[in-house]
Design an enzyme around this catalytic site. Structure first.
Site, PDB file in Angstrom:
ATOM      1  N   LYS A   1      -4.030 -14.419  -1.469  1.00 37.94           N
ATOM      2  CA  LYS A   1      -4.437 -14.942  -2.932  1.00 37.94           C
ATOM      3  C   LYS A   1      -5.222 -16.415  -2.861  1.00 37.94           C
ATOM      4  CE  LYS A   1      -1.528 -14.816  -5.944  1.00 37.94           C
ATOM      5  NZ  LYS A   1      -2.216 -15.179  -7.148  1.00 37.94           N
TER       6      LYS A   1
ATOM      7  N   ILE B   1       6.760   5.044  -3.829  1.00 39.68           N
ATOM      8  CA  ILE B   1       6.823   4.152  -4.778  1.00 39.68           C
ATOM      9  C   ILE B   1       5.901   4.312  -6.164  1.00 39.68           C
ATOM     10  CG2 ILE B   1       5.809   1.525  -4.978  1.00 39.68           C
ATOM     11  CD1 ILE B   1       7.945   2.052  -2.809  1.00 39.68           C
TER      12      ILE B   1
ATOM     13  N   TRP C   1      -2.109  -9.985 -14.987  1.00 30.94           N
ATOM     14  CA  TRP C   1      -3.676  -9.312 -14.480  1.00 30.94           C
ATOM     15  C   TRP C   1      -4.243  -8.923 -15.791  1.00 30.94           C
ATOM     16  CZ3 TRP C   1      -1.135  -5.215 -10.214  1.00 30.94           C
ATOM     17  CH2 TRP C   1      -1.206  -6.088  -9.165  1.00 30.94           C
TER      18      TRP C   1
ATOM     19  N   GLU D   1       2.431 -14.044  -8.686  1.00 27.71           N
ATOM     20  CA  GLU D   1       1.090 -14.258  -8.792  1.00 27.71           C
ATOM     21  C   GLU D   1       0.997 -15.586  -9.755  1.00 27.71           C
ATOM     22  OE1 GLU D   1      -2.034 -11.557  -8.794  1.00 27.71           O
ATOM     23  OE2 GLU D   1      -1.271 -10.466  -7.197  1.00 27.71           O
TER      24      GLU D   1
ATOM     25  N   HIS E   1       9.467  -2.557  -8.012  1.00 24.50           N
ATOM     26  CA  HIS E   1       8.721  -2.548  -6.781  1.00 24.50           C
ATOM     27  C   HIS E   1       8.013  -3.989  -6.830  1.00 24.50           C
ATOM     28  CE1 HIS E   1       5.936  -1.756  -3.672  1.00 24.50           C
ATOM     29  NE2 HIS E   1       4.998  -1.998  -4.390  1.00 24.50           N
TER      30      HIS E   1
ATOM     31  N   GLU F   1       7.133  -4.338  -0.099  1.00 24.29           N
ATOM     32  CA  GLU F   1       6.268  -4.185   0.985  1.00 24.29           C
ATOM     33  C   GLU F   1       6.643  -5.207   1.743  1.00 24.29           C
ATOM     34  OE1 GLU F   1       2.073  -4.833  -0.503  1.00 24.29           O
ATOM     35  OE2 GLU F   1       1.545  -5.165   1.703  1.00 24.29           O
TER      36      GLU F   1
ATOM     37  N   HIS G   1      -1.675   0.468   3.790  1.00 28.38           N
ATOM     38  CA  HIS G   1      -3.062   0.380   3.810  1.00 28.38           C
ATOM     39  C   HIS G   1      -3.872   1.112   4.971  1.00 28.38           C
ATOM     40  CE1 HIS G   1      -0.939  -2.737   1.453  1.00 28.38           C
ATOM     41  NE2 HIS G   1      -2.175  -2.741   0.653  1.00 28.38           N
TER      42      HIS G   1
HETATM   43  N1  GLN Z   1       3.917   2.365  -8.842  1.00 24.62           N
HETATM   44  C1  GLN Z   1       2.547   1.840  -8.284  1.00 24.62           C
HETATM   45  C2  GLN Z   1       1.794   2.729  -7.416  1.00 24.62           C
HETATM   46  O1  GLN Z   1       2.539   3.284  -6.747  1.00 24.62           O
HETATM   47  C3  GLN Z   1       2.753   0.392  -7.500  1.00 24.62           C
HETATM   48  C4  GLN Z   1       1.524  -0.180  -7.214  1.00 24.62           C
HETATM   49  C5  GLN Z   1       1.690  -1.575  -6.796  1.00 24.62           C
HETATM   50  O2  GLN Z   1       2.416  -2.159  -6.341  1.00 24.62           O
HETATM   51  N2  GLN Z   1       0.404  -2.371  -6.789  1.00 24.62           N
HETATM   52  O3  GLN Z   1       0.603   2.772  -7.491  1.00 24.62           O
HETATM   53 ZN    ZN Z   2       2.884  -2.515  -4.206  1.00 27.67          ZN
END
Ligand code: GLN
Ligand code: ZN
Length: 765
Positions: free
Chosen positions: A117, A437, A567, A611, A647, A671, A700
């Site tokens: 960032k 997730i 955001w 952020e 998360h 992550e 990713h």
């Molecule tokens: N629950 C969201 C997903 O799985 C989390 C996305 C994120 O952490 N940016 O897409």
């Molecule tokens: Zn994420």
């Protein structure tokens, strides 16, 4: 400094690259997909670039930037221009576009460079890797851009480049002890670049050193002196604007004394500190002040009357003919133009100002400074924003009342260990429970159907049945995979913030308000324009349907208040903490609605928690506390039996472990597979007691990792965490992966968890 009376007065720091309709993104992606040639890409990009310059000229901007346009990112441009090409790309042509994009996006042979960032924005830059390379001016792209503006449009542009100290501070893969060695090597290269620009006729150059707004230690200041002395010595008559933004500068006196023609300061996001420094410490008589008066980070119209007063105020300390009027930072962080917004209520639309409109504001203020506008003229302009601010359509008294009584809402649950016992009993999950997730692949078909539904070509019922089919399909898949805790898949959402932005009161979404987030990826931040209120359940239908199909627990899936705030573009007539509390109360309603409808595990995502962290350390504690309070407001009203998950995407969590703990979530997933064990390391020193899943594979990449690889990640985590507190999950949502990739990777993940469980049961812990 060779500047006398200034005839030019307005300036811009940077203009959005993406084009009014994201033409830039489309051209880049077509090129990457092999659908257009390199020359056709170059042509399209040149058209966009020239149009951007032309618009700025027509808006009356005197100092128009070049070099702000990029094919990916301006930090990467700087590294590339100076030949900082990591060895893994060294076999490629050092000036070719192919190499540039391989560095940004990776290639078959080499991993992409890391991205992170840009200060406290949602823009991501590519982190330069120095590897002890000696820099050289491989290609002077600024010179080319300067000449292009001159030849094509007769514009005497202002080249913009990232300053050497900020560049090096943002770079990695070098020994910090060698900082000075790298800087010494860079100085002559910058001098060469500036000399070539000056020889081509450039009179002004903007050098960005945003690192100056962070709390630099005293030892950094002589470095600035060394650099700018060297530039001044080599080019005494080039007008350098030393530009800062996003906060006030520290070491004010030393910085304004550097031998440059102008100092660029942010007067919007400085909390009044830059101005008070000027008032108490003065501003050097021989310098120009480039005053960032128009907010480059938000989308509200400025009150030109109050800005004019600021100019009057500044004029007491700085000669009016030594003042440049400009936005507070590059306009990269706001959308291009309000003109293409068709569906916003007109009272709101008239209160907005995107990049183009901001340049009009800059021009109006410049005219005022020149004596060509009166306060009465400016009052005229201010009317639409004032109308908006006073309009009742954005106020919700119930919400205001609720936030006044914020203490009445619970922020404390039954003690965690007591809750945990209840949860173990309620679900009786195996050790190392497996889950995901939230999102599953958003296929092209789903996106197309959503588009058709939005256009009215699909009825609500048709659309819902498509979503439900998808949910059912994936519940079955999760069943077959043998996961322990399911998700519904988030097929109904384009974006995790926009989805809630569309459904909550007080938030608007735009048609075209795109801003670049990273590479060609653009986001459309919602606009929080009024009191935020829960209207009706937003996610209950899908969650309840998913839960009805299985006996396994299905997690409810929400975006947290902090992430929605960070955001979005946020109203600026009340403070952020009040907006945050309103968001928290709205999400709280949804949490309760899910619980009431039988959803026993609720995940409230906060990927953007970090952020919003202020750039100045001294302000960080307050932010963290506010964020934790908001999360707890949203999640603490549930019964003890209900399990709250959260998360976060990885971004240097080591230093905010305590804050994460303070959220009082039952289970967190973070992550971590790209963070090279740094996060795991943090748990060696921090005693984290709650349940936690550190992503065991990177979502990713399309690559499917082996059981051994995932087992290794589990091993690594279990070296510092108890096996009874650990969850097995991917790094993040799976929305960008293909169906096949997702299934294959999850199969491996479940197998890794099962193998591990057997091993542990055999060892009889
Ligand atoms: N629950 C969201 C997903 O799985 C989390 C996305 C994120 O952490 N940016 O897409
Ligand atoms: Zn994420």
């Amino acid at each position: 400094m060779g500047v006398s009376i200034l005839t030019l007065i307005s300036s811009n720091l940077g203009y959005p690259r993406i084009g009014e309709r994201r033409e830039w993104k489309r051209a880049l992606e077509s090129f990457w997909n092999g659908n257009i040639s390199e020359s056709s890409l170059e042509e399209t990009l040149k058209d966009i670039r020239l149009l951007n310059l032309k618009k700025q000229k027509e808006k009356g901007i005197d100092l128009i930037p070049v070099g702000d346009f990029s094919l990916y990112d301006h930090v990467l441009d700087t590294a590339f221009m100076f030949g900082y090409i990591p060895s893994r790309f060294q076999h490629m042509e050092p000036t070719s576009l192919k190499t540039y994009f391989a560095m940004a996006r990776g290639s078959d042979e080499a991993e992409a460079m890391e991205m992170t960032k840009w200060f406290n924005t949602n823009y991501h830059y590519i982190v330069p890797e120095l590897e002890n390379k000696t820099p050289a001016l491989v290609k002077n792209r600024l010179l080319e851009l300067f000449q292009e503006a001159k030849n094509e449009l007769n514009i005497e542009a202002k080249p913009v480049l990232l300053g050497p100290i900020t560049f090096l501070k943002l770079a990695k893969q070098y020994d910090q002890h060698d900082f000075h060695k790298h800087l010494s090597a860079l100085i002559p290269v910058y001098v060469q670049l500036l000399t070539e620009l000056a020889q081509a006729g450039a009179k002004w150059v903007q050098i960005d050193e945003p690192i100056l707004v962070q709390e630099l230690d005293d030892s950094s200041i002589p470095l600035f002196k060394e650099v700018y002395d060297a530039f001044h010595k080599a080019l005494p008559s080039l007008n350098i604007i030393l530009q800062t933004y996003f906060e006030s500068i520290t070491h004010y006196q030393e910085i304004v004394s550097l031998p440059v023609a102008a100092i660029g300061l942010d007067f919007v996001h400085d909390h009044g500190v830059n101005l008070s420094n000027i008032k108490t410490l003065g501003f050097p008589k021989d310098k120009i002040l480039a005053a960032g008066l128009i907010d480059g980070r938000n989308i509200w119209k400025a009150s030109l009357v109050s800005k004019a007063k600021e100019i009057d105020d500044l004029a007491q300390y700085v000669d009016i003919d030594r003042l440049i009027i400009q936005p507070s930072c590059s306009l990269l962080h706001v959308p291009v133009t309000v003109q293409n917004e068709q569906s916003l209520p007109s009272i709101l639309k008239n209160a907005l100002s995107f990049a183009d409109e901001k340049l009009d504001e800059v021009n109006e203020l410049a005219q005022y400074a020149k004596g060509k506008r009166t306060i009465d003229d400016l009052k005229q302009y201010d009317r639409s924003y004032t109308d908006f601010i006073h309009s009742s359509f954005r106020t919700n008294e119930k919400v205001q009342e609720a936030t006044k009584n914020i203490g009445a809402y619970p922020t404390k649950r039954l003690d965690y260990t007591e809750r945990q016992k209840l949860h173990k009993k309620r679900w009786n999950l195996p050790i190392l429970p497996t889950t995901t997730i939230g999102s599953f692949p958003q296929t092209k078909e789903i996106r197309q159907i959503r588009l058709k539904w939005r256009k009215g070509e699909y009825t609500n019922e048709q659309y819902e049945s498509v979503i439900n089919n998808e949910i059912k399909k994936w519940i079955d898949i999760q069943e077959q995979l043998g996961l322990d805790v399911f998700v519904h898949g988030e097929f109904e959402r384009t974006d995790m913030v926009e989805f809630f932005g569309e459904k909550l009161n007080g938030i608007a979404v735009t048609n075209n308000g795109w801003v670049q987030s990273y590479g060609s990826r653009c986001v459309r931040p919602p606009i929080i324009y009024g009191d935020v209120a829960f209207d009706q359940p937003m996610t209950v239908k899908e969650s309840v349907y998913a839960q009805s199909l299985t006996s396994k627990p299905v997690k409810g899936m929400l975006t947290g208040p902090v992430t929605i705030l960070n955001w979005s573009f946020v109203r600026n007539d009340i403070d952020r903490i009040s907006v945050l509390r309103q968001l928290a109360l709205a999400i709280r309603e949804e949490v309760l609605a899910l619980e009431k409808n039988g959803i026993g595990m609720i995940q409230v995502d906060e990927p953007a928690l970090r952020e919003g962290l202020p750039l100045k350390q001294s302000k960080q504690k307050e932010y963290i506390e506010g964020a934790a309070e908001a999360f707890k407001l949203a999640t603490s009203s549930v019964r003890p039996e209900t399990q709250i998950h959260t998360h976060m995407c990885y971004s240097q969590f080591e230093d905010i472990m305590e804050a994460i703990d303070d959220l009082d979530a039952d289970v967190i997933s973070i992550e971590s597979s790209r963070s090279h064990g740094e996060l795991v390391h943090a748990f060696e020193t921090y005693q984290y007691k709650r349940e936690i899943g550190l992503g065991v594979y990177d979502i990713h990449s399309p690559r499917i990792p082996s059981v051994e690889e995932m087992a290794k990640n589990i091993d690594r985590a279990l070296a510092v965490l108890d096996v009874r507190q650990f969850w097995v999950n991917p790094d993040c949502g799976l929305k960008t992966r293909s169906v096949d990739e997702t299934i294959s990777a999850l199969k491996v993940m479940v197998e890794a968890a099962k193998t591990y469980r057997e091993k542990i049961t055999a060892a009889q812990i």
